[in-house]
Design an enzyme around this catalytic site. Sequence first.
Site, short mmCIF file in Angstrom:
data_model
loop_
_atom_site.label_atom_id
_atom_site.label_comp_id
_atom_site.label_asym_id
_atom_site.label_seq_id
_atom_site.Cartn_x
_atom_site.Cartn_y
_atom_site.Cartn_z
NE ARG A 64 -2.93 -0.67 3.34
CZ ARG A 64 -2.92 -1.87 3.94
NH1 ARG A 64 -3.22 -2.95 3.26
NH2 ARG A 64 -2.60 -1.98 5.22
CE1 TYR A 68 -3.19 4.76 0.15
CE2 TYR A 68 -1.78 4.01 1.93
CZ TYR A 68 -3.02 4.09 1.35
OH TYR A 68 -4.10 3.52 1.95
CE1 TYR A 90 -11.22 5.87 3.70
CE2 TYR A 90 -12.92 6.27 5.33
CZ TYR A 90 -11.84 5.56 4.90
OH TYR A 90 -11.37 4.53 5.67
CB VAL A 95 -7.73 11.75 10.45
CG1 VAL A 95 -7.87 10.67 11.49
CG2 VAL A 95 -7.88 13.13 11.10
CB ALA A 205 -19.16 6.08 11.32
CB THR A 233 -12.79 2.50 14.92
OG1 THR A 233 -12.42 3.01 13.63
CG2 THR A 233 -11.98 3.21 15.98
C1 LIG Z 1 -6.99 4.85 6.46
S1 LIG Z 1 -7.94 5.26 7.86
C2 LIG Z 1 -8.88 6.61 7.20
C3 LIG Z 1 -9.54 7.47 8.25
C4 LIG Z 1 -10.29 8.64 7.68
N1 LIG Z 1 -9.43 9.54 6.97
C5 LIG Z 1 -11.03 9.42 8.77
O1 LIG Z 1 -10.85 10.65 8.83
O2 LIG Z 1 -11.79 8.83 9.52
C6 LIG Z 1 -9.03 3.91 7.95
C7 LIG Z 1 -9.46 3.63 9.37
O3 LIG Z 1 -10.35 4.64 9.80
C8 LIG Z 1 -11.38 4.07 10.59
N2 LIG Z 1 -12.65 4.20 9.86
C9 LIG Z 1 -12.82 4.48 8.57
N3 LIG Z 1 -14.13 4.49 8.25
C10 LIG Z 1 -14.79 4.22 9.39
C11 LIG Z 1 -16.15 4.07 9.73
N4 LIG Z 1 -17.12 4.20 8.80
N5 LIG Z 1 -16.46 3.78 11.00
C12 LIG Z 1 -15.51 3.61 11.95
N6 LIG Z 1 -14.21 3.74 11.68
C13 LIG Z 1 -13.85 4.02 10.43
C14 LIG Z 1 -11.03 2.60 10.78
O4 LIG Z 1 -10.26 2.46 11.96
C15 LIG Z 1 -10.22 2.33 9.53
O5 LIG Z 1 -9.37 1.22 9.68
#
Ligand SMILES: C[S@@+](CC[C@H](N)C(=O)[O-])C[C@H]1O[C@@H](n2cnc3c(N)ncnc32)[C@H](O)[C@@H]1O
Length: 260
Positions: A64, A68, A90, A95, A205, A233
């Site tokens: 990955r 990137y 997204y 973050v 979420a 999460t």
């Molecule tokens: C690469 S990160 C991206 C986070 C994203 N940029 C943000 O601001 O939430 C991916 C991680 O974010 C968390 N994540 C992303 N989508 C989520 C969701 N719908 N509900 C809960 N956690 C989420 C999870 O821990 C997942 O493994």
Amino acid sequence: MGTGILTPAHLTQAAISKIKSADIVHALVPDPLGLSTIKKLNSKLCNLAEFYYDINSDRNGENRLESYDRMVEIVLKDVFHGLKVCCIFYGHPGVYVYPSHVVIEKARKAGYKAEMLPAISAEDCLYADLGIDPGRCGSQSYEASQYLFYQHTTNTFANMILWQIGVVGDESLKRLEPSEFGLAMLADKLSNFYPQDHEVILYEASRLPIMDYRSDKIELNQLVQAKVSTITTLVVPPLSNLPINREFCEKWNIDLESLN
Ligand SMILES: C[S@@+](CC[C@H](N)C(=O)[O-])C[C@H]1O[C@@H](n2cnc3c(N)ncnc32)[C@H](O)[C@@H]1O
């Protein structure tokens, strides 16, 4: 900029305006609704998902991280051609997003103006859905594999948020699932600090207006068998109430009665 978690509902006015005014938009957004929303705002869309690492074909690099780095190159090429570029991820774009930070740093170093717009992250949704206020007893937030492999401290008085448990233990950055012993390692590490029956929450979420969020409460000893995905999460609630630091308070004549 970021789309937030629920697109288009989480798109800010500032983000919409940036998308509309861009010469080209590069987006790494997993949900088709998010992508079609962006396309309606600006038809000059490059889908960065096409450059994402694919374990089955070893397409787009070795892992990955390499894919990137390729995305960064692709976005910067347009910047260096003098185009006004909008790059979308997204959630919150800063973050747990490696390429967004790199692209901004490299563009600035080359003398271009680059900025990041804040957006709604999964953690923001978590506080709303689970009714957790990080100010109440504090909050610690770690990438799950980093929590395992590095010497992070564990504060059992505060909430703990563990990101990316869907790929926990995978140091190769190739898999989109936990490593063979990923969840077992996580349960092992947490059990140094929390009892086996401590309640933890698998949180996801909602990403579509018709979907509810996931909030599955399980005991720590069930974590190894838990169903997790790339968007799960983990929340580890505090083990006990926050004790007062009496020695410090007495030294500074703090009224202990006023602390609750
Ligand atoms: C690469 S990160 C991206 C986070 C994203 N940029 C943000 O601001 O939430 C991916 C991680 O974010 C968390 N994540 C992303 N989508 C989520 C969701 N719908 N509900 C809960 N956690 C989420 C999870 O821990 C997942 O493994």
